[in-house]
Every structure is written in C-alpha cells, then in structure tokens.
Motif scaffolding. Structure first.
Motif, PDB file in Angstrom:
ATOM      1  N   ALA A 214       0.729  -1.252  -0.114  1.00  0.00           N
ATOM      2  CA  ALA A 214       0.150   0.008   0.041  1.00  0.00           C
ATOM      3  C   ALA A 214       0.969   1.233  -0.018  1.00  0.00           C
ATOM      4  CB  ALA A 214      -0.991   0.145   1.101  1.00  0.00           C
ATOM      5  N   GLU A 215       2.059   1.338   0.722  1.00  0.00           N
ATOM      6  CA  GLU A 215       2.954   2.302   0.820  1.00  0.00           C
ATOM      7  C   GLU A 215       3.592   2.687  -0.500  1.00  0.00           C
ATOM      8  OE1 GLU A 215       6.894   2.892   3.061  1.00  0.00           O
ATOM      9  OE2 GLU A 215       5.269   2.780   4.673  1.00  0.00           O
ATOM     10  N   LYS A 216       3.784   1.512  -1.187  1.00  0.00           N
ATOM     11  CA  LYS A 216       4.329   1.715  -2.539  1.00  0.00           C
ATOM     12  C   LYS A 216       3.552   2.313  -3.649  1.00  0.00           C
ATOM     13  CE  LYS A 216       7.758  -1.867  -2.242  1.00  0.00           C
ATOM     14  NZ  LYS A 216       8.357  -3.530  -2.548  1.00  0.00           N
ATOM     15  N   ILE A 217       1.958   1.873  -3.547  1.00  0.00           N
ATOM     16  CA  ILE A 217       1.237   2.283  -4.427  1.00  0.00           C
ATOM     17  C   ILE A 217       0.883   4.093  -4.125  1.00  0.00           C
ATOM     18  CG2 ILE A 217      -1.200   2.263  -5.022  1.00  0.00           C
ATOM     19  CD1 ILE A 217      -1.092  -0.654  -4.046  1.00  0.00           C
ATOM     20  N   VAL A 218       0.826   4.533  -2.831  1.00  0.00           N
ATOM     21  CA  VAL A 218       0.647   5.661  -2.662  1.00  0.00           C
ATOM     22  C   VAL A 218       1.905   6.441  -3.009  1.00  0.00           C
ATOM     23  CG1 VAL A 218       0.353   7.402  -0.821  1.00  0.00           C
ATOM     24  CG2 VAL A 218      -0.859   5.143  -0.521  1.00  0.00           C
ATOM     25  N   THR A 219       3.006   5.974  -3.072  1.00  0.00           N
ATOM     26  CA  THR A 219       4.429   6.746  -3.143  1.00  0.00           C
ATOM     27  C   THR A 219       4.273   6.824  -4.821  1.00  0.00           C
ATOM     28  OG1 THR A 219       5.756   5.821  -1.446  1.00  0.00           O
ATOM     29  CG2 THR A 219       7.045   6.747  -3.288  1.00  0.00           C
ATOM     30  N   ARG A 220       3.975   5.802  -5.457  1.00  0.00           N
ATOM     31  CA  ARG A 220       3.731   5.762  -6.966  1.00  0.00           C
ATOM     32  C   ARG A 220       2.755   7.014  -7.337  1.00  0.00           C
ATOM     33  NH1 ARG A 220       0.686   3.081 -10.630  1.00  0.00           N
ATOM     34  NH2 ARG A 220       1.600   2.990 -12.833  1.00  0.00           N
ATOM     35  N   LEU A 221       1.655   6.895  -6.840  1.00  0.00           N
ATOM     36  CA  LEU A 221       0.397   8.064  -6.914  1.00  0.00           C
ATOM     37  C   LEU A 221       1.171   9.665  -6.964  1.00  0.00           C
ATOM     38  CD1 LEU A 221      -2.602   6.808  -5.095  1.00  0.00           C
ATOM     39  CD2 LEU A 221      -2.569   7.127  -7.382  1.00  0.00           C
ATOM     40  N   TYR A 222       2.057   9.801  -5.866  1.00  0.00           N
ATOM     41  CA  TYR A 222       2.359  11.120  -5.856  1.00  0.00           C
ATOM     42  C   TYR A 222       3.498  11.388  -7.019  1.00  0.00           C
ATOM     43  CZ  TYR A 222      -0.648  12.123  -2.019  1.00  0.00           C
ATOM     44  OH  TYR A 222      -1.786  12.411  -1.263  1.00  0.00           O
ATOM     45  N   SER A 223       4.088  10.361  -7.430  1.00  0.00           N
ATOM     46  CA  SER A 223       5.147  10.514  -8.425  1.00  0.00           C
ATOM     47  C   SER A 223       4.764  10.896  -9.863  1.00  0.00           C
ATOM     48  CB  SER A 223       6.118   8.992  -8.487  1.00  0.00           C
ATOM     49  OG  SER A 223       5.180   8.145  -9.276  1.00  0.00           O
ATOM     50  N   PHE A 224       3.646  10.919 -10.313  1.00  0.00           N
ATOM     51  CA  PHE A 224       3.103  11.057 -11.589  1.00  0.00           C
ATOM     52  C   PHE A 224       3.322  12.774 -11.882  1.00  0.00           C
ATOM     53  CE2 PHE A 224      -0.113   7.698 -10.724  1.00  0.00           C
ATOM     54  CZ  PHE A 224       0.325   6.709 -11.706  1.00  0.00           C
ATOM     55  N   PRO A 225       3.882  12.840 -13.082  1.00  0.00           N
ATOM     56  CA  PRO A 225       4.081  14.315 -13.581  1.00  0.00           C
ATOM     57  C   PRO A 225       2.824  15.083 -13.609  1.00  0.00           C
ATOM     58  CG  PRO A 225       5.009  12.867 -15.071  1.00  0.00           C
ATOM     59  CD  PRO A 225       4.168  11.882 -14.291  1.00  0.00           C
ATOM     60  N   ALA A 226       3.206  16.346 -12.974  1.00  0.00           N
ATOM     61  CA  ALA A 226       1.927  17.344 -13.130  1.00  0.00           C
ATOM     62  C   ALA A 226       1.113  17.558 -14.110  1.00  0.00           C
ATOM     63  CB  ALA A 226       2.610  18.469 -12.412  1.00  0.00           C
TER      64      ALA A 226
END
Length: 237
Positions: A214-226
């Motif tokens: 779950a932590e990895k999924i959330v980190t990935r969510l915030y890594s998408f370019p603006a």
C-alpha cells in the motif's frame, strides 16, 4: 480512491498528503466494472461504442461512478449521458431494472447476485488489470481498449488508487515497531479461518493489500508528472 486522487491532483493546496501517513493495509482492492442491462441490446463493449447515446447513472457528480463514466466518454469517445443524484446503488439498480438507465460503473461486489446468475446484465469492461471470479474472460480491461500511450498513462493515473480499496491508515507518529505489529496483525487477520468464513458467508470479497505494498502504491501516485495529473483531471470532467 476519490480522496486520494483529489489529494494527488491538488498538489500543495491539498489538505492532506497521504505519503505522510502510515499504511496498515486494505482488505480488498476496489475492483470496478462497467455494465449494461441486456434488455437494451448492449451485449458487449462494441455494442456500447456503436450506440448513438447510452444513459448511465451515478450517485453524485463527483462519485466514482460519475468519474468512471466521464473517463469512458472523454478517453474512449463513447457517447454516454450521465444521470446524477441517485442516493445509492440500490436506487440506481432499480432505475436500471425500470429502464430509466442503460447501465453504470460500480464495484463488482455491489452488483445484485441474481443479475449475474441470471445473465441479465452485460459486463462491458473491467477497470482493473486484474479480474475476479465470475467475471467473463472475454471482458477486457479498459486499458486494452484505448489506442494511444497518452490514454494509457492517463488511465494509469485515474485507476491506480483503486488498488488500495478502503485502506486502514494511522498517524505517521506511530513508532516503527508498533506499525510493524499493526501490519503483522492485519496480515494475520487476512488469513484467519474464521474471518475468511465470515466474509464468505456475507459474500464480501477478500483481496488484501499489505501495508508495504500500500505504501508503494501511494508513493507511486504522488510520482506522476503534474502535466499528466492535469490531463487526468480533465478526463473525468
């Protein structure tokens, strides 16, 4: 999922940043499908895509159903009219049976059992790359229906939070050893015989996501370019 997407898309203006929280796990992923009442003549995705207009229902203008429908309309050019304002799935499903609606996009587990057993609906597409028991093998993932890489990337942004379902989180101030104990207890519950038997009795899906995942999924969510996040926001308007 909606709260996570809002937080991700609002950037510095967001009230909460979920990478700052400690993640314990989620009992099940948010497995969603789009469906149509077979009496409409919509038997598969191609039938939906060819129609001049189809009417789908949603619980509210910013609900997951509304966002899913807008996504199909904007990314896959399906002519869908959305009727908002249903108090919940019960009222929406009754509207489908009465012929007021052609279908909608909802969680697979929320669909009435007799609809699935009696084959009174057509499952048109999955909103997850994974599948669930009972979903026909012929039903394609929505990501396999788009044609460009940009569309695939936008879908990735929109659907990623669904992998978290309805998660359990705690304060980031919880000490590491206590978080580890909470995660271990959650993981143990997910394999507990009595828990699984009770879930099966209530026909509740169990497809757990552990705290680390779950932590990895959330980190990935915030890594998408603006810029990509902005396109995803526009895709659900």
């Amino acid at each position: 999922a909606g709260v996570l997407n809002d937080s991700m898309s609002e950037g510095a203006a967001a009230r909460a940043k979920f990478t700052d929280y400690a993640w314990i796990g989620s009992i099940t992923r948010d497995f969603r499908v789009c469906f149509a009442w077979r009496g409409t003549g919509i038997l598969n995705w191609d039938d939906l895509a060819k129609r001049k207009e189809s009417v789908f229902g949603a619980a509210g203008a910013v609900s997951s159903s509304a966002n899913n429908i807008a996504m199909l309309r904007n990314l896959l050019n399906v002519n869908l009219k959305t009727i908002h304002g249903y108090p919940g799935n019960t009222e929406m499903f009754l509207a489908v049976e009465r012929g007021e609606l052609d279908g909608s996009c909802v969680t697979w587990s929320s669909l009435p059992d007799h609809w699935v057993k009696n084959n009174t609906i057509s499952v048109l597409t999955r909103l997850s790359p994974s599948t669930q028991p009972g979903v026909p093998e012929s039903v394609k993932f929505v990501g396999d229906l788009v044609t460009t890489q940009e569309q695939k990337d936008i879908l990735d942004v929109l659907l990623a939070s669904g992998e978290l379902g309805r998660p359990f989180i705690t304060s980031p101030k919880v000490p590491a050893d206590r978080l580890q104990a909470l995660r271990a207890a959650f993981d143990a519950s997910m394999t507990d015989t009595a828990f699984l038997a009770d879930a099966e009795k209530q026909k509740l899906p169990i497809d757990p996501v552990g705290g680390v995942e779950a932590e990895k999924i959330v980190t990935r969510l915030y890594s998408f370019p603006a810029a990509l996040v902005e396109k995803a926001k526009n895709a659900v308007k």
